[in-house]
Design a protein around this motif. Structure first.
Motif: not given
Length: 400
Positions: A251-256, A284-292
């Motif tokens: 998830p985006q929060t873990d990648l941060a 460097p990017i996040i999938d806009p559909l899954t937010r992963q």
């Protein structure tokens, strides 16, 4: 006189007749008296015991009117330095999966020299393409070079003789210039022939399919006798250096919370062995559909790590200081996550908490506890707020 009186009384008693009914009444009266005395004695003893213990306090494990309180195991978790571990799963793949195709015009495969699973060096020949036609062309071009060189030698000789005669007036300057031009053209033809031969030899060299780098052969899709060309696609796939990676989606929060170089542990599915790795790239990017996004974990080569497989990943992303509880102490219902704690006077209290993460050691409590509370270790779901209990200190399961 006295003798006769005594004798009369004895005779009188002997003459008294007592019937059975009278004897039964006497026995019932005697039994009733005994029972009454026993009841009175029991009441006196009970009264003495009650009056003797009425002024004492209840024991710590007893409630009102001598009621025994239920015993519960409690722990005081404190605060611990807990590694922040991010768990995920992902696919195994080669870090650099290099497809190897036909670099030249192609032809018929004569020999295939490697098999999947073999290690190859940079520039090593993987497959050989028939080059008999190209070899004959090279021989022809080599002969043309000899012809051009012979013409050059002749032109040079004529130029040298002309230069010797021009001073005597037998050859004009114009004739000398023509011979010099003839010599220069012959030299140019030699160079052209040499360039054509070099190009042909280069094409012959490109007919052999070679490894672009050292690594592990992952696949082979060509056989001897097959005709290949520039459009044939990849004939081999090579893992550069044999390095593997796990592409874990997070998830985006873990990648941060991740950065390159942090350690990770990889466990292939179906195996209990663990392999140490490091995060070498964070998406460097996040999938806009899954937010992963992807975190790519580099793992050195091992035969158990096969591209296309599946693996579990645990990434250590720093540490945090927080209470740590066993999973049995953390409860959840419709209103949220909570724990049961023992408050003043050993009364049960409900405390809402927020779970930070779940590790092999226990559940990290991010909010709601400071670590000094007495937390019910298990069976908290069977207690009610306000209920009095008898707490018994237990060793926290999370520290075992």
């Amino acid at each position: 006189m006295n003798f006769e009186s005594a004798k009369w009384r004895r005779d009188a008693l002997d003459d008294v007749v007592i019937d059975e009914e009278t004897l039964a009444r006497r026995r019932r009266r005697r039994r009733n008296i005994i029972i009454a005395v026993a009841v009175v004695a029991a009441l006196l003893i009970a009264a003495l015991l009650f009056m003797g213990g009425g002024g004492e306090k209840a024991a710590p494990g007893e409630g009102k009117q001598g009621q025994t309180l239920p015993a519960v195991s409690v722990i005081v978790p404190g605060r611990q330095d807990i590694p922040a571990v991010i768990s995920s799963t992902g696919s195994l793949a080669a870090r650099r999966d290099m497809p190897v195709g036909v670099p030249g015009e192609g032809g018929q495969i004569v020999r295939v020299l490697v098999e999947p699973g073999q290690w190859v060096g940079a520039g090593q020949t993987l497959a050989v393409i028939d080059s008999r036609v190209q070899t004959q062309e090279a021989s022809q071009l080599a002969a043309q070079i000899e012809v051009a060189r012979a013409d050059l030698r002749l032109a040079q000789s004529e130029l040298d003789r002309a230069q010797a005669l021009v001073g005597r007036g037998f050859i004009s300057q114009a004739d000398l210039d023509r011979k010099r031009a003839t010599r220069d053209a012959a030299a140019a033809r030699v160079r052209v022939a040499e360039a054509n031969l070099g190009a042909t030899r280069a094409r012959i060299g490109r007919l052999a399919v070679r490894a672009p780098t050292a690594g592990l052969v992952l696949s082979r899709s060509v056989e001897a006798g097959q005709v290949v060309g520039a459009g044939s696609g990849a004939l081999f796939r090579i893992a550069a250096g044999g390095e593997m990676e796990v592409r874990a989606r997070l998830p985006q929060t873990d990648l941060a919370r991740l950065s390159t170089g942090v350690p990770a542990v990889v466990t292939p599915v179906g195996s209990d062995r663990e392999y140490q790795g490091t995060v070498w790239q964070v998406s460097p990017i996040i999938d806009p559909l899954t937010r992963q996004g992807e975190a790519r974990v580099l793992v050195p080569y091992n035969q158990d790590l096969r591209p296309g497989g599946f693996a579990a990943v645990r990434i250590t992303a720093g540490s945090t200081t927080a209470p740590l509880l066993p999973e049995s102490a953390v409860l959840t219902d419709d209103t949220g996550t909570y724990v049961m704690i023992i408050g003043p006077n050993n009364a049960v209290q409900r405390r809402a908490v927020r779970v930070g993460s779940v590790t092999d050691r226990g559940v990290v409590i991010a909010e709601g506890l400071n670590g000094n509370e007495r937390v019910v270790e298990s069976a908290g779901a069977f207690l009610n707020p306000g209920e009095r209990v008898r707490p018994e200190r237990a060793r926290p399961a999370a520290r075992q």
